[in-house]
Write a protein that holds these residues in place. Sequence first.
Motif, PDB file in Angstrom:
ATOM      1  N   PRO A 153       0.840  -1.214   0.000  1.00  0.00           N
ATOM      2  CA  PRO A 153       0.000   0.000   0.000  1.00  0.00           C
ATOM      3  C   PRO A 153       0.866   1.251   0.000  1.00  0.00           C
ATOM      4  O   PRO A 153       1.860   1.339   0.716  1.00  0.00           O
ATOM      5  CB  PRO A 153      -0.789  -0.135   1.310  1.00  0.00           C
ATOM      6  N   LYS A 154       0.477   2.210  -0.825  1.00  0.00           N
ATOM      7  CA  LYS A 154       1.205   3.467  -0.930  1.00  0.00           C
ATOM      8  C   LYS A 154       0.410   4.605  -0.291  1.00  0.00           C
ATOM      9  O   LYS A 154      -0.814   4.673  -0.424  1.00  0.00           O
ATOM     10  CB  LYS A 154       1.490   3.812  -2.398  1.00  0.00           C
ATOM     11  N   LYS A 155       1.125   5.467   0.392  1.00  0.00           N
ATOM     12  CA  LYS A 155       0.529   6.660   0.987  1.00  0.00           C
ATOM     13  C   LYS A 155       0.922   7.863   0.140  1.00  0.00           C
ATOM     14  O   LYS A 155       2.099   8.077  -0.128  1.00  0.00           O
ATOM     15  CB  LYS A 155       1.027   6.834   2.425  1.00  0.00           C
ATOM     16  N   PHE A 156      -0.073   8.643  -0.281  1.00  0.00           N
ATOM     17  CA  PHE A 156       0.176   9.837  -1.097  1.00  0.00           C
ATOM     18  C   PHE A 156      -0.033  11.085  -0.246  1.00  0.00           C
ATOM     19  O   PHE A 156      -1.079  11.242   0.399  1.00  0.00           O
ATOM     20  CB  PHE A 156      -0.779   9.879  -2.292  1.00  0.00           C
ATOM     21  N   VAL A 157       0.951  11.963  -0.235  1.00  0.00           N
ATOM     22  CA  VAL A 157       0.829  13.254   0.447  1.00  0.00           C
ATOM     23  C   VAL A 157       1.334  14.331  -0.509  1.00  0.00           C
ATOM     24  O   VAL A 157       2.150  14.061  -1.398  1.00  0.00           O
ATOM     25  CB  VAL A 157       1.625  13.306   1.773  1.00  0.00           C
ATOM     26  N   TYR A 158       0.823  15.549  -0.347  1.00  0.00           N
ATOM     27  CA  TYR A 158       1.299  16.634  -1.201  1.00  0.00           C
ATOM     28  C   TYR A 158       1.380  17.928  -0.404  1.00  0.00           C
ATOM     29  O   TYR A 158       0.726  18.104   0.618  1.00  0.00           O
ATOM     30  CB  TYR A 158       0.410  16.808  -2.435  1.00  0.00           C
ATOM     31  N   ARG A 159       2.216  18.819  -0.880  1.00  0.00           N
ATOM     32  CA  ARG A 159       2.424  20.114  -0.245  1.00  0.00           C
ATOM     33  C   ARG A 159       2.606  21.151  -1.344  1.00  0.00           C
ATOM     34  O   ARG A 159       3.339  20.918  -2.310  1.00  0.00           O
ATOM     35  CB  ARG A 159       3.687  20.054   0.622  1.00  0.00           C
ATOM     36  N   ILE A 160       1.939  22.287  -1.218  1.00  0.00           N
ATOM     37  CA  ILE A 160       2.065  23.353  -2.212  1.00  0.00           C
ATOM     38  C   ILE A 160       3.159  24.320  -1.778  1.00  0.00           C
ATOM     39  O   ILE A 160       3.083  24.928  -0.710  1.00  0.00           O
ATOM     40  CB  ILE A 160       0.724  24.082  -2.410  1.00  0.00           C
ATOM     41  N   LEU A 161       4.190  24.443  -2.622  1.00  0.00           N
ATOM     42  CA  LEU A 161       5.303  25.348  -2.384  1.00  0.00           C
ATOM     43  C   LEU A 161       5.160  26.574  -3.270  1.00  0.00           C
ATOM     44  O   LEU A 161       4.335  26.610  -4.190  1.00  0.00           O
ATOM     45  CB  LEU A 161       6.642  24.640  -2.678  1.00  0.00           C
ATOM     46  N   SER A 162       5.970  27.590  -3.005  1.00  0.00           N
ATOM     47  CA  SER A 162       5.927  28.825  -3.795  1.00  0.00           C
ATOM     48  C   SER A 162       6.855  28.698  -5.000  1.00  0.00           C
ATOM     49  O   SER A 162       8.076  28.535  -4.850  1.00  0.00           O
ATOM     50  CB  SER A 162       6.354  30.017  -2.932  1.00  0.00           C
ATOM     51  N   LEU A 163       6.283  28.769  -6.195  1.00  0.00           N
ATOM     52  CA  LEU A 163       7.100  28.755  -7.408  1.00  0.00           C
ATOM     53  C   LEU A 163       7.925  30.038  -7.506  1.00  0.00           C
ATOM     54  O   LEU A 163       9.039  30.025  -8.042  1.00  0.00           O
ATOM     55  CB  LEU A 163       6.210  28.591  -8.641  1.00  0.00           C
ATOM     56  N   ASP A 164       7.402  31.130  -6.963  1.00  0.00           N
ATOM     57  CA  ASP A 164       8.150  32.387  -6.975  1.00  0.00           C
ATOM     58  C   ASP A 164       9.441  32.269  -6.169  1.00  0.00           C
ATOM     59  O   ASP A 164      10.479  32.833  -6.539  1.00  0.00           O
ATOM     60  CB  ASP A 164       7.284  33.530  -6.426  1.00  0.00           C
ATOM     61  N   ASP A 165       9.396  31.539  -5.039  1.00  0.00           N
ATOM     62  CA  ASP A 165      10.611  31.325  -4.244  1.00  0.00           C
ATOM     63  C   ASP A 165      11.639  30.532  -5.043  1.00  0.00           C
ATOM     64  O   ASP A 165      12.850  30.820  -5.006  1.00  0.00           O
ATOM     65  CB  ASP A 165      10.274  30.583  -2.950  1.00  0.00           C
ATOM     66  N   ILE A 166      11.159  29.523  -5.769  1.00  0.00           N
ATOM     67  CA  ILE A 166      12.062  28.705  -6.591  1.00  0.00           C
ATOM     68  C   ILE A 166      12.671  29.552  -7.705  1.00  0.00           C
ATOM     69  O   ILE A 166      13.878  29.465  -7.990  1.00  0.00           O
ATOM     70  CB  ILE A 166      11.307  27.492  -7.158  1.00  0.00           C
ATOM     71  N   LYS A 167      11.848  30.422  -8.316  1.00  0.00           N
ATOM     72  CA  LYS A 167      12.361  31.288  -9.382  1.00  0.00           C
ATOM     73  C   LYS A 167      13.354  32.316  -8.839  1.00  0.00           C
ATOM     74  O   LYS A 167      14.313  32.689  -9.523  1.00  0.00           O
ATOM     75  CB  LYS A 167      11.191  32.013 -10.064  1.00  0.00           C
ATOM     76  N   LEU A 168      13.134  32.764  -7.606  1.00  0.00           N
ATOM     77  CA  LEU A 168      14.057  33.708  -6.979  1.00  0.00           C
ATOM     78  C   LEU A 168      15.448  33.080  -6.861  1.00  0.00           C
ATOM     79  O   LEU A 168      16.459  33.693  -7.235  1.00  0.00           O
ATOM     80  CB  LEU A 168      13.539  34.117  -5.604  1.00  0.00           C
ATOM     81  N   VAL A 169      15.496  31.847  -6.349  1.00  0.00           N
ATOM     82  CA  VAL A 169      16.774  31.136  -6.231  1.00  0.00           C
ATOM     83  C   VAL A 169      17.370  30.900  -7.620  1.00  0.00           C
ATOM     84  O   VAL A 169      18.585  31.072  -7.831  1.00  0.00           O
ATOM     85  CB  VAL A 169      16.577  29.803  -5.490  1.00  0.00           C
TER      86      VAL A 169
ATOM     87  N   ILE B  67       4.496  13.310  -2.816  1.00  0.00           N
ATOM     88  CA  ILE B  67       5.324  12.198  -2.354  1.00  0.00           C
ATOM     89  C   ILE B  67       4.443  10.969  -2.178  1.00  0.00           C
ATOM     90  O   ILE B  67       3.408  11.035  -1.521  1.00  0.00           O
ATOM     91  CB  ILE B  67       6.032  12.541  -1.030  1.00  0.00           C
ATOM     92  N   ALA B  68       4.851   9.861  -2.799  1.00  0.00           N
ATOM     93  CA  ALA B  68       4.170   8.578  -2.628  1.00  0.00           C
ATOM     94  C   ALA B  68       5.158   7.607  -1.997  1.00  0.00           C
ATOM     95  O   ALA B  68       6.284   7.464  -2.487  1.00  0.00           O
ATOM     96  CB  ALA B  68       3.684   8.045  -3.970  1.00  0.00           C
ATOM     97  N   VAL B  69       4.761   6.955  -0.909  1.00  0.00           N
ATOM     98  CA  VAL B  69       5.695   6.098  -0.175  1.00  0.00           C
ATOM     99  C   VAL B  69       5.055   4.767   0.192  1.00  0.00           C
ATOM    100  O   VAL B  69       3.837   4.650   0.325  1.00  0.00           O
ATOM    101  CB  VAL B  69       6.183   6.783   1.132  1.00  0.00           C
ATOM    102  N   ASP B  70       5.905   3.769   0.342  1.00  0.00           N
ATOM    103  CA  ASP B  70       5.538   2.521   0.986  1.00  0.00           C
ATOM    104  C   ASP B  70       5.720   2.770   2.482  1.00  0.00           C
ATOM    105  O   ASP B  70       6.839   2.956   2.961  1.00  0.00           O
ATOM    106  CB  ASP B  70       6.467   1.399   0.497  1.00  0.00           C
ATOM    107  N   GLN B  71       4.626   2.787   3.235  1.00  0.00           N
ATOM    108  CA  GLN B  71       4.703   3.160   4.643  1.00  0.00           C
ATOM    109  C   GLN B  71       5.421   2.126   5.501  1.00  0.00           C
ATOM    110  O   GLN B  71       5.784   2.424   6.642  1.00  0.00           O
ATOM    111  CB  GLN B  71       3.305   3.430   5.199  1.00  0.00           C
ATOM    112  N   ASN B  72       5.653   0.934   4.972  1.00  0.00           N
ATOM    113  CA  ASN B  72       6.479  -0.031   5.692  1.00  0.00           C
ATOM    114  C   ASN B  72       7.938   0.409   5.712  1.00  0.00           C
ATOM    115  O   ASN B  72       8.701   0.032   6.595  1.00  0.00           O
ATOM    116  CB  ASN B  72       6.371  -1.415   5.043  1.00  0.00           C
ATOM    117  N   VAL B  73       8.306   1.217   4.720  1.00  0.00           N
ATOM    118  CA  VAL B  73       9.683   1.715   4.613  1.00  0.00           C
ATOM    119  C   VAL B  73       9.781   3.141   5.144  1.00  0.00           C
ATOM    120  O   VAL B  73      10.687   3.476   5.910  1.00  0.00           O
ATOM    121  CB  VAL B  73      10.165   1.657   3.146  1.00  0.00           C
TER     122      VAL B  73
END
Length: 498
Positions: free
Chosen positions: A246-262, A462-468
């Motif tokens: 079984p896979k666990k799916f989680v997501y997080r919204i980051l700022s693309l503007d911060d990435i473009k700044l870097v 992020i999709a993970v095998d929660q056993n790992v």
Amino acid sequence: MEHQWLKPISTTRTSKQEVEEPLSLATCLFHMPRLNCCIVAVTGFNTAINVDVVKEGLNQTVVKHPRISSKLVFDPKNPGRPIGWIRTKVDVNNHIIVPNLDYSNMDSPDEFVKDYVSNLAQTPMDLTKPLWEIHILNIKTKDANSIAVFRIHHSIGDGISIISLILSCTRKTSDPNAVPTLPTENKKLVNTRSSFSLWDYFLWLLFAFNMLWNTFIDVCMFLATIVFLKDTKTHLKGSSGTEKAPKKFVYRILSLDDIKLVKNIMNVTINDVVLGITQAGLSRYLNRKYCESKGDEGVQKNNLPKHICIRSSIPINVRPTSKLQDLAEQMETDDPNTKKWEWGNAIGHIFLPFHIALREDPLDYIRSAKATIGKKKHSLEAIVTYICAEIVLKFLGLGVAAAITYRVLSNTTLGFSNMVGPMEEISFYGHPITFLATSVSGHPHALTIHFQSYMDKMTLVIAVDQNVIPDPQQLCDDIAESLGLVKKAAQKKKIFKI
């Protein structure tokens, strides 16, 4: 070599003569038990979803696509083995799923969506109908007022083609007649002089030698991975059978503007920044895990083993992808003679090494990522591995090709990709989209990391095998915090330059 195909489903006996399009050997790989992959895309909307409007829109557009309106044909001698596609009449009611849920008594809508997607990824697809479905959840979450989950079997096409197909069904919110605009890479001007100096020829030869040398090294690493080379066994690497866990799916919204700044301060690409912050996040996460294993309370202390080998096996589409405008026009016309569909799976692989270490300067993660991606840009690894795969499929058969593919994937640690999305707000049949989050299930990795850009957002999935990996949210936090540290360091660098 004997193979256990997917369990046969009771269908009408079909002869090979009825196959309209044979299943390519590459596509057959995605129906092998250990490589049975589906693409999952979670989409958030600004408004509640009108199911009837979506059904009507699909009938007018996407169901006209031959692969979307085709179902599998099975070998009469081996009913569990798919051999081709045949067109069928699509009833969208069989592909739109609206679960009957009591939203009022829900403790955490966000957690419910993540659990729903995780459970969906474990549910086998119905092979008696076209291999796609859309699950509609009119539930308000932190980032959206409703959610749609697209699930499409990977045998329909490669990831870029499928995402392009989905986007071709959308329009700019500001202009309902215009398809989305995707960012294009700025290419440097090429020398257009009619004559070349001896120095120009020397540079060309140097470039060609560098390309051949990088390709040679990459192909040798690929062969070594097939034969004996495995990534280090860490708290991120799964073992045999992780593709069925079984896979666990989680997501997080980051700022693309911060990435473009870097990106702008460091004079690198968005891919460099994304890989850099991922390396930083994985380093933080692994250091904490090794710290816990040693019973050490000092998380800032370097607990990482030396010479950790962590790689991602990245599938690369080597076939030109149709433009969104062309896909949209093809789906809107009813004249079959105007349709020139180019579809399927033409996939090569590259290995992307991740440099795991605790660094004093967070920008060093970006610098190492730039060097890594720079080498991959000057390599023909994806094309060579695609050609080799085709040769193996043709002369050694599907079983050998599947065994090699599985071994290559299972000997590496994770799946990784960065998908480019529209720059402006788009609507799916009149429903404005707030975020896009894409991932994949069914492959032999315990960890899969996807980035998906859209407007000023970058969604980390992020999709993970929660056993790992029992705490995927912590890994999300580590990558998000790494972006903050890299941004702060880049801003200091800019001030220092001034």
